[in-house]
Structure formats: structure tokens, C-alpha cells
Design a protein around this motif. Structure first.
Motif, PDB file in Angstrom:
ATOM      1  N   PRO A 116      -2.272   4.172  -7.356  1.00 61.14           N
ATOM      2  CA  PRO A 116      -2.644   5.417  -7.159  1.00 61.14           C
ATOM      3  C   PRO A 116      -1.566   6.286  -6.962  1.00 61.14           C
ATOM      4  O   PRO A 116      -0.511   5.893  -6.692  1.00 61.14           O
ATOM      5  CB  PRO A 116      -3.344   5.013  -5.960  1.00 61.14           C
ATOM      6  N   SER A 117      -1.521   7.649  -7.186  1.00 60.38           N
ATOM      7  CA  SER A 117      -0.439   8.384  -7.314  1.00 60.38           C
ATOM      8  C   SER A 117      -0.664   9.340  -5.922  1.00 60.38           C
ATOM      9  O   SER A 117       0.337   9.913  -5.382  1.00 60.38           O
ATOM     10  CB  SER A 117      -0.225   9.466  -8.422  1.00 60.38           C
ATOM     11  N   ASP A 118      -1.885   9.375  -5.472  1.00 59.15           N
ATOM     12  CA  ASP A 118      -2.300   9.714  -4.253  1.00 59.15           C
ATOM     13  C   ASP A 118      -1.477   9.431  -3.112  1.00 59.15           C
ATOM     14  O   ASP A 118      -1.224   8.240  -2.786  1.00 59.15           O
ATOM     15  CB  ASP A 118      -3.804   9.888  -3.736  1.00 59.15           C
ATOM     16  N   PRO A 119      -0.631  10.405  -2.376  1.00 62.35           N
ATOM     17  CA  PRO A 119       0.297   9.788  -1.320  1.00 62.35           C
ATOM     18  C   PRO A 119      -0.660   9.296  -0.072  1.00 62.35           C
ATOM     19  O   PRO A 119      -0.169   8.609   0.812  1.00 62.35           O
ATOM     20  CB  PRO A 119       0.876  11.390  -0.764  1.00 62.35           C
ATOM     21  N   ASP A 120      -1.938   9.475  -0.119  1.00 67.24           N
ATOM     22  CA  ASP A 120      -2.742   8.867   1.028  1.00 67.24           C
ATOM     23  C   ASP A 120      -2.807   7.384   0.994  1.00 67.24           C
ATOM     24  O   ASP A 120      -2.944   6.891   1.944  1.00 67.24           O
ATOM     25  CB  ASP A 120      -4.251   9.535   1.187  1.00 67.24           C
ATOM     26  N   LEU A 121      -2.516   6.919  -0.226  1.00 67.39           N
ATOM     27  CA  LEU A 121      -2.432   5.386  -0.414  1.00 67.39           C
ATOM     28  C   LEU A 121      -1.048   5.240  -0.584  1.00 67.39           C
ATOM     29  O   LEU A 121      -0.249   4.542  -0.100  1.00 67.39           O
ATOM     30  CB  LEU A 121      -3.330   5.177  -1.629  1.00 67.39           C
ATOM     31  N   GLY A 122      -0.350   5.641  -1.586  1.00 68.22           N
ATOM     32  CA  GLY A 122       0.997   5.370  -1.912  1.00 68.22           C
ATOM     33  C   GLY A 122       1.266   4.025  -2.461  1.00 68.22           C
ATOM     34  O   GLY A 122       0.147   3.269  -2.690  1.00 68.22           O
ATOM     35  N   ALA A 123       2.189   3.467  -2.053  1.00 64.43           N
ATOM     36  CA  ALA A 123       2.668   2.066  -2.562  1.00 64.43           C
ATOM     37  C   ALA A 123       1.693   1.127  -1.749  1.00 64.43           C
ATOM     38  O   ALA A 123       1.735   1.286  -0.445  1.00 64.43           O
ATOM     39  CB  ALA A 123       4.088   1.910  -2.290  1.00 64.43           C
ATOM     40  N   PRO A 124       1.222  -0.019  -2.242  1.00 63.59           N
ATOM     41  CA  PRO A 124       0.533  -1.035  -1.395  1.00 63.59           C
ATOM     42  C   PRO A 124       1.445  -1.641  -0.330  1.00 63.59           C
ATOM     43  O   PRO A 124       2.613  -1.895  -0.788  1.00 63.59           O
ATOM     44  CB  PRO A 124       0.033  -1.904  -2.379  1.00 63.59           C
ATOM     45  N   ASP A 125       1.078  -2.020   0.711  1.00 61.54           N
ATOM     46  CA  ASP A 125       1.607  -2.960   1.629  1.00 61.54           C
ATOM     47  C   ASP A 125       1.932  -4.329   1.055  1.00 61.54           C
ATOM     48  O   ASP A 125       2.896  -5.063   1.156  1.00 61.54           O
ATOM     49  CB  ASP A 125       1.090  -2.961   3.028  1.00 61.54           C
ATOM     50  N   ASP A 126       0.742  -4.810   0.482  1.00 65.05           N
ATOM     51  CA  ASP A 126       0.909  -6.332  -0.173  1.00 65.05           C
ATOM     52  C   ASP A 126       0.349  -6.273  -1.467  1.00 65.05           C
ATOM     53  O   ASP A 126      -0.648  -5.506  -1.643  1.00 65.05           O
ATOM     54  CB  ASP A 126       0.149  -7.271   0.995  1.00 65.05           C
ATOM     55  N   VAL A 127       0.764  -7.251  -2.128  1.00 68.94           N
ATOM     56  CA  VAL A 127       0.374  -7.130  -3.371  1.00 68.94           C
ATOM     57  C   VAL A 127       0.097  -8.767  -3.627  1.00 68.94           C
ATOM     58  O   VAL A 127       1.183  -9.699  -3.451  1.00 68.94           O
ATOM     59  CB  VAL A 127       1.548  -6.801  -4.516  1.00 68.94           C
ATOM     60  N   TYR A 128      -0.912  -9.165  -4.449  1.00 69.61           N
ATOM     61  CA  TYR A 128      -1.195 -10.710  -4.569  1.00 69.61           C
ATOM     62  C   TYR A 128      -1.521 -10.971  -6.025  1.00 69.61           C
ATOM     63  O   TYR A 128      -2.504  -9.754  -6.587  1.00 69.61           O
ATOM     64  CB  TYR A 128      -2.474 -11.150  -3.698  1.00 69.61           C
ATOM     65  N   VAL A 129      -1.319 -11.799  -6.774  1.00 71.90           N
ATOM     66  CA  VAL A 129      -1.664 -12.014  -7.904  1.00 71.90           C
ATOM     67  C   VAL A 129      -2.300 -13.483  -8.060  1.00 71.90           C
ATOM     68  O   VAL A 129      -1.809 -14.277  -7.457  1.00 71.90           O
ATOM     69  CB  VAL A 129      -0.464 -11.980  -9.054  1.00 71.90           C
ATOM     70  N   GLU A 130      -3.465 -13.461  -8.566  1.00 72.28           N
ATOM     71  CA  GLU A 130      -4.158 -14.520  -8.725  1.00 72.28           C
ATOM     72  C   GLU A 130      -4.493 -14.964 -10.262  1.00 72.28           C
ATOM     73  O   GLU A 130      -4.710 -14.046 -10.869  1.00 72.28           O
ATOM     74  CB  GLU A 130      -5.279 -14.783  -8.052  1.00 72.28           C
ATOM     75  N   THR A 131      -4.120 -16.120 -10.697  1.00 70.43           N
ATOM     76  CA  THR A 131      -4.154 -16.377 -11.936  1.00 70.43           C
ATOM     77  C   THR A 131      -5.244 -17.472 -12.115  1.00 70.43           C
ATOM     78  O   THR A 131      -5.049 -18.437 -11.548  1.00 70.43           O
ATOM     79  CB  THR A 131      -2.829 -17.008 -12.928  1.00 70.43           C
TER      80      THR A 131
END
Lengths: 259, 188
Positions: free
Chosen positions: A123-138
Motif C-alpha cells: 500500500p502507498s496509503d500513509p494510513d497503512l504505510g510499511a507493515p510492522d510484521d511480515v511473514y512468509v509461508e511456503t
């Protein structure tokens, strides 16, 4: 022990060791595991609510799908490739840690980009911005990217999940039969929407199960993490699901900002 | 061993829909095997139990992605083993683990002569020393085959490799085990 053991002797010795190993004494883990699953800081909500929610979701989808318009919408919905966003019920707080765990390995966004086999949409919307946590599951050849937004102004924090919003991105297809066979709940409505030119669906009323086929065509069931409103849409070859306790307009604005 | 695939499938299905009793039954069914698998990796009772427990918690949250009809046991073992390996690595791996055997427990159903028993015990010590020094992954392959009697298909699932790869994995692990056995165990 000067002579080397023959192969059969080595194998027999290994079996013998297996029979003699001083293993942990058998422990009764069920109650400890259960307690962990019920613990408030973990995903207690899921154990407590999952059966009811699943029933409700199934009924609602069935009812929704019985309506011609909704059915058509759902069928369209089924052909989306697959991203998830989760709405969250509210309660103000001072950045509490998430109360639930998310599937996969936690990593930085840069690591996630290197890991997943599709281009993530953010998202480019500043209301969200960069995520606090990122998870990847394969899972096999499929990747699931989960973006967690713990606290955002204007978005209430889910009391159950302890976060404001969750975005799930996957590749795959939503399977009509799976969805028709399983999915929504009474009080759940599905509205076709336009998310910056792309077709999407606004699902209101806390759907809890999401069925789709992964990139290999395997039937896959996913649980929505934050019971609440959900926006599902496509962006390129990625299907997105946004769950957050926001209004439809707000969700559409946030959704349109994903690039 | 504990495998009851059909019942497993129905328990998994119920657990997926939030039936905690069904999941508790799966935990009860596989807790010993899970703890033992973790023990083979960590060599510590306590760590093994923690890893197994954490594995069950993670497996629960991964049930959504469990393919219907797939065998539960190797899928669970894979999660538990990963958990145990990660813990051991995170803790800064020691060169050897503390696997131990119970010498006075008779194994097998044939009574050995005193000489036979002494030889068996000597061999156990030799092989066990080598096992302790192996990489976790190699030790795990050997354990799946010789300690837990997993089928080749189950091993493939539990190790996350193609079925055709299991034999070569096992054979390489045995080769490395032999190499370690050949190192004279005098310097530690």
C-alpha cells in the motif's frame, strides 16, 4: 572393535540403539498444548470461536449464494487469484503486541521480497504505510505473504487479534465449487467492487473461512485472522485479501493504494 | 507405530473446524513420537519436550494448509523436527548431543549370551558416540529409518524430499556415520 562392522551389523546395532535410547518419558502434552492454544496472547479466539464462526460462515455463504446477484458475484470472486485482507474489531490501546500468531516465518520486507515467488503488492496509503510484521509461508510451491499492521490511526485494533489490519497475498485461484460448497455466513454480504480498475469484492459480516485452489490446483482452506470486513481483489497476478475493521469506503481507498 | 491414518484424517478435519478434543486426541496419539523425534535432534529431554509442544502448537495453526487426505504423522514430524533443529541452532549448537541409552533394558525378544550382550553393548557405545557427533539432519534420517521404522514414503514426507531421494539421503548419512566411527574416539 578393530574389525569394521558389516552393514547388517551396523543396521542391527542402530535398531538396538533405537530400542535402548533413553527417550523422554512419555509426557501428557495435550493439556499443555491446549492451554497454549487458549492462552489470551496467542490465538485463543480461534479455539473458542472457530466452530461457531465456521458454522455461521458456512450458513451465510450458502444463503448469500442462493441469491442470484450474490451468486454471480461469488462466482466472479472465485476467479480471483487470491489475496486476503482482514478487518479488526476495535478497542483503543497502546500498541499491544499481537495476540495471535501468523503463519510462516517472520522476516523483513526485503527478505520477503527475495523469498516469495511473486511480486508483492504494497500500500502507498500513509494510513497503512510499511507493515510492522511480515511473514512468509511456503507450502509446497505456493507462497503466502502476510503483512501485519499492528496499530494505525483511524483503524481500530482487533480485541481478539490485537492488531489493526492484516493483508494476505497469495497466488492461486478461488474454486467455485469449494466456495459454493463451504463458505459464507448469515449476515454476510458480498458486493462486487472496483478497486482502482480491478474487480474485487467487499465482504461484510465476518466471513471466517476462505477456500481457494493454490497454484498447483490443490484445494486449500484459509482461516481469516481478524473476524470482520474483508476486501478481496486482484492486482496483476496476485490476489489480495485485506482484513480490517474499516468502512467499505475506507477499505476501497486503502485497497486502491496497493501498487 | 501409532499410525491410524483414517482416524487421523477425521480428527484433523474436526480439529480444523475448531474441535479441540479432536486435536487433543492427535496430540495424545503422537506426543511420544514427537518428543522422541525432537530428542534425537536435541539430545535433551527438556528441549525435546519443549520442541514437541511448540511443534504441536505450530501444527495446529498450520492445519488450514494441511492437504486433506495426506498422512498426518509425517507432516507433524516435519514441523516438530524443524522446530527442534531451529532451537538447537538458535541456542548455538554444541558439537555433540547428549543422547544416551539405557543399558539394562533388554531389547529384542531373544536373550543374548553374556558374550553376545557384551558385544552388542560395545557396538552400541561405538555407534552411539558417532551418532552424537553427527549433524542433526543426518541423525534424523537414521532415526526415522532405524529407530522409528518409518516407511520410505513417510520419510520422504517427514524430510520434505522426493521419495526417490530418501535412499540416497539414508545412504549418505550411514556413510558419514561410518566415517565418524572410524575416528578413534580417544580425543573426546
Amino acid at each position: 572393535m578393530t574389525e569394521p562392522m558389516r552393514e547388517d551389523e551396523l543396521e542391527a546395532t542402530l535398531r538396538d540403539i533405537g530400542g535402548h535410547l533413553d527417550y523422554p518419558r512419555p509426557v501428557a502434552m495435550a493439556s499443555a498444548v491446549n492451554a497454549r492454544l487458549r492462552a489470551p496472547r496467542r490465538r485463543a479466539w480461534r479455539f473458542a470461536l472457530a466452530p461457531a464462526l465456521a458454522t455461521v460462515a458456512t450458513l451465510a455463504l450458502a444463503i448469500t449464494l442462493a441469491l442470484p446477484d450474490a451468486r454471480a458475484a461469488a462466482q466472479e470472486f472465485l476467479h480471483l487469484r487470491g489475496i486476503d485482507i482482514f478487518p479488526v474489531p476495535s478497542i483503543p490501546a497502546t500498541l499491544p503486541p499481537p495476540k495471535i500468531t501468523f503463519p510462516g516465518e517472520r522476516m523483513t520486507l526485503a527478505e520477503a521480497r527475495a523469498r516469495i515467488r511473486f511480486v508483492p503488492v504494497l500500500p502507498s496509503d500513509p494510513d497503512l504505510g510499511a507493515p510492522d510484521d511480515v511473514y512468509v509461508e511456503t507450502i509446497g510451491t505456493s507462497d503466502r505473504l502476510t503483512l501485519v499492521y499492528r496499530q494505525r490511526s483511524g483503524i481500530p485494533i482487533s480485541p481478539e487479534a490485537g492488531v489493526a489490519a492484516v493483508v494476505v497475498e497469495v497466488r492461486g485461484t478461488v474454486d467455485e465449487n469449494l466456495l459454493l460448497g463451504k463458505a459464507t455466513s448469515p449476515g454476510t454480504t458480498v458486493d462486487p467492487v472496483n478497486v482502482s480498475g480491478a474487480r474485487g469484492y467487499w465482504i461484510e459480516g465476518a466471513p471466517h473461512l476462505f477456500f481457494y485452489r493454490d497454484a498447483n490446483g490443490n484445494a486449500t482452506q484459509d482461516t481469516m485472522r481478524l473476524a470482520g470486513n474483508t476486501l478481496v481483489w486482484e492486482r496483476g497476478d496476485v490476489t489480495l485479501r485485506l482484513e480490517a475493521h474499516v468502512s467499505k469506503d475506507q477499505a476501497l481507498r486503502l485497497g486502491a493504494s496497493f501498487r | 507405530m501409532e499410525g491410524r491414518p483414517t482416524e487421523d484424517a477425521s480428527l484433523v478435519e474436526r480439529a480444523k473446524h475448531g474441535d479441540e478434543h479432536a486435536y487433543a486426541e492427535l496430540v495424545t496419539r503422537y506426543q511420544a513420537l514427537a518428543a522422541r523425534t525432537a530428542y534425537v535432534i536435541t539430545g535433551s529431554d527438556e528441549e525435546a519436550e519443549d520442541a514437541a509442544q511448540e511443534g504441536f502448537v505450530k501444527a495446529y495453526y498450520a492445519l488450514d494448509r494441511f492437504r486433506p487426505g495426506a498422512p498426518f504423522r509425517p507432516w507433524l514430524l516435519r514441523i516438530v523436527a524443524n522446530e527442534a533443529i531451529n532451537r538447537r541452532k538458535a541456542a548455538g549448537r554444541r558439537p555433540t548431543v547428549g543422547l544416551s541409552v539405557v543399558e539394562d533394558r533388554p531389547s529384542g525378544d531373544t536373550a543374548l549370551s553374556p558374550e553376545g550382550a557384551a558385544l552388542a553393548s560395545e557396538r552400541r557405545t561405538l555407534v552411539l558416540d558417532a551418532l552424537r557427533k553427527m549433524k542433526e539432519e543426518d541423525r534424523l534420517v537414521i532415526a526415522y529409518r532405524y529407530f522409528f521404522d518409518l516407511s520410505e514414503a513417510e520419510m520422504a514426507d517427514a524430510l520434505g524430499v522426493a521419495r526417490g531421494t530418501v535412499k540416497s539421503r539414508l545412504s549418505r548419512a550411514l556413510g558419514r556415520l561410518r566415517a565418524l566411527m572410524d575416528e578413534v574416539p580417544r580425543n573426546d
